[in-house]
Enzyme design. Structure first.
Site, short mmCIF file in Angstrom:
data_model
loop_
_atom_site.label_atom_id
_atom_site.label_comp_id
_atom_site.label_asym_id
_atom_site.label_seq_id
_atom_site.Cartn_x
_atom_site.Cartn_y
_atom_site.Cartn_z
N GLU A 187 0.97 -1.11 -0.10
CA GLU A 187 -0.07 -0.04 0.09
C GLU A 187 0.92 1.28 -0.04
O GLU A 187 1.83 1.29 0.51
CB GLU A 187 -0.77 -0.08 1.27
N CYS A 217 5.90 -6.16 16.29
CA CYS A 217 5.60 -5.15 16.94
C CYS A 217 3.87 -5.52 17.45
O CYS A 217 3.13 -5.82 16.46
CB CYS A 217 5.29 -3.74 16.54
#
Ligand code: SAH
Length: 346
Positions: free
Chosen positions: A91, A115
């Protein structure tokens, strides 16, 4: 096949002279065409047909296919989903603001940093992008949006310093005066804190803005959120930022996503302010974007953010709160933050 679009003019010169036995000046012509976004050798009108055929036999022009465009009804933010030649997708987000148009670029397909609050890492790392693929994100964003991109943030999918060489190449490509000519001061690179990469970047002598995804000022919290912290704790990371500033004279930014009950206590605000002072860093607070798969985390309440900011203020910390853009085009995916610079909204 030779990936022409990943090459800087001097690399193209070597290629034309040594591999193709062609005159050096052809390199400049081809660089200019590639950076204007041509998709076929036949569009390079100042090259003889024989040379176009020679190139076609030995090299390729990288390209993207636009799979989807989402446009925010409220702020004009556009999110593009591109298909890479191998079928993977990444994206790019294009945000308009008063001083230009920013493209938020992905540097990898997926991410291996793990994360806990981030959606990009859910499927792990598939592969890194080439310099040409990152350049294509900019070129195709310009084409699809009809706007000239003036700023770049490497804050999309992936960890840029885990793809160091290609990212550096990409930076030199977009910065080149015969290419898109985007100034380094208009480029930000965000990292989860790979200290080796930060130290290497400090030696490159670039005027870009380095953003560190800090997200917690203490090892216990940061290690729980970001596995990278287990290898290199907060102390070592902040020291690395101090050195970066000393070497480059460029102020780093600490990115801090406010997560309710996790990193938003006033004690943590105190510690954050102290770390930022040490590193002479600017703090960017972002309310956490909700990620469907990450239900353990929610954004801090406005009241908690206010209390946190009050401590930062009182400590004299240099901070801004970024306003998210593109809330209605899946900003909450957590992969790409759509935000506007320096918007204090509390
Ligand atoms: N890998 C790089 C850049 C990509 S992510 C890095 O870690 O910095 C860009 C930024 O978005 C990082 O600061 C990242 O921590 C943050 N981010 C990821 N998920 C988020 C979420 N759900 N809400 C707010 N910020 C998020």
């Amino acid at each position: 096949m030779t990936d022409l679009k990943s090459m800087l003019p001097e690399e193209l010169e070597t290629y034309f002279v040594q591999t193709l036995s062609e005159p050096r000046y052809r390199a400049g012509q081809v660089f200019s065409w590639l950076n204007r976004g041509v998709t076929d050798f036949d569009e390079m009108r100042n090259l003889p047909k024989s040379l176009r055929e020679k190139l076609r036999a030995d090299a390729f022009i990288s390209s993207l296919r636009c799979l989807q465009i989402q446009r925010s009804a409220t702020d004009g933010t556009q999110k593009f989903l591109w298909e890479l030649p191998d079928g993977n997708a990444v994206e790019t987000v294009v945000m308009r603001h008063a001083h230009g148009v920013t493209a938020c670029i992905s540097s990898q397909v997926g991410c291996r940093m793990g994360c806990a609050f981030c959606a990009s890492t859910i499927g792990g790392l598939v592969r890194s992008l080439t310099a040409a693929e990152m350049l294509d994100e900019v070129l195709y964003s310009q084409r699809e949006s009809g706007e000239r991109i003036t700023n770049i943030v490497l804050m999309g999918i992936g960890e840029p310093l885990d793809n160091y060489d290609a990212v550096l190449h990409f930076l030199h490509l977009v910065n080149h005066p015969d290419g898109l000519n985007i100034g380094m001061r208009h480029i930000s690179l965000s990292t989860c804190g790979l200290t080796e990469g930060i130290r290497a970047l400090a030696t490159e002598n670039l005027q870009l803005t380095l953003a560190i995804s800090l997200h917690a000022p203490d090892d216990e919290t940061r290690s729980a959120l970001m596995p990278v912290n287990r290898a290199c704790g907060v102390e070592k990371l902040v020291r690395c930022c101090e050195d970066y500033f000393a070497k480059t004279g460029r102020r780093v930014t600490f990115e801090y996503a406010m997560i309710g009950g996790v990193n938003d206590s006033t004690a943590q605000a105190q510690r954050l302010a102290a770390l930022a002072r040490r590193a002479r860093a600017h703090i960017n607070l972002i309310p956490l974007n909700r990620v469907e798969e990450r239900t353990a985390f929610s954004p801090s309440t406005p009241a908690q953010m206010k209390a946190f900011c009050a401590v930062l203020e009182q400590q004299g910390a240099n901070f801004t709160i970024r306003r998210s853009l593109g809330g209605d085009v899946d900003a909450a995916c957590g992969q790409l933050r759509r935000k506007r610079e320096d918007e204090r909204n509390l």
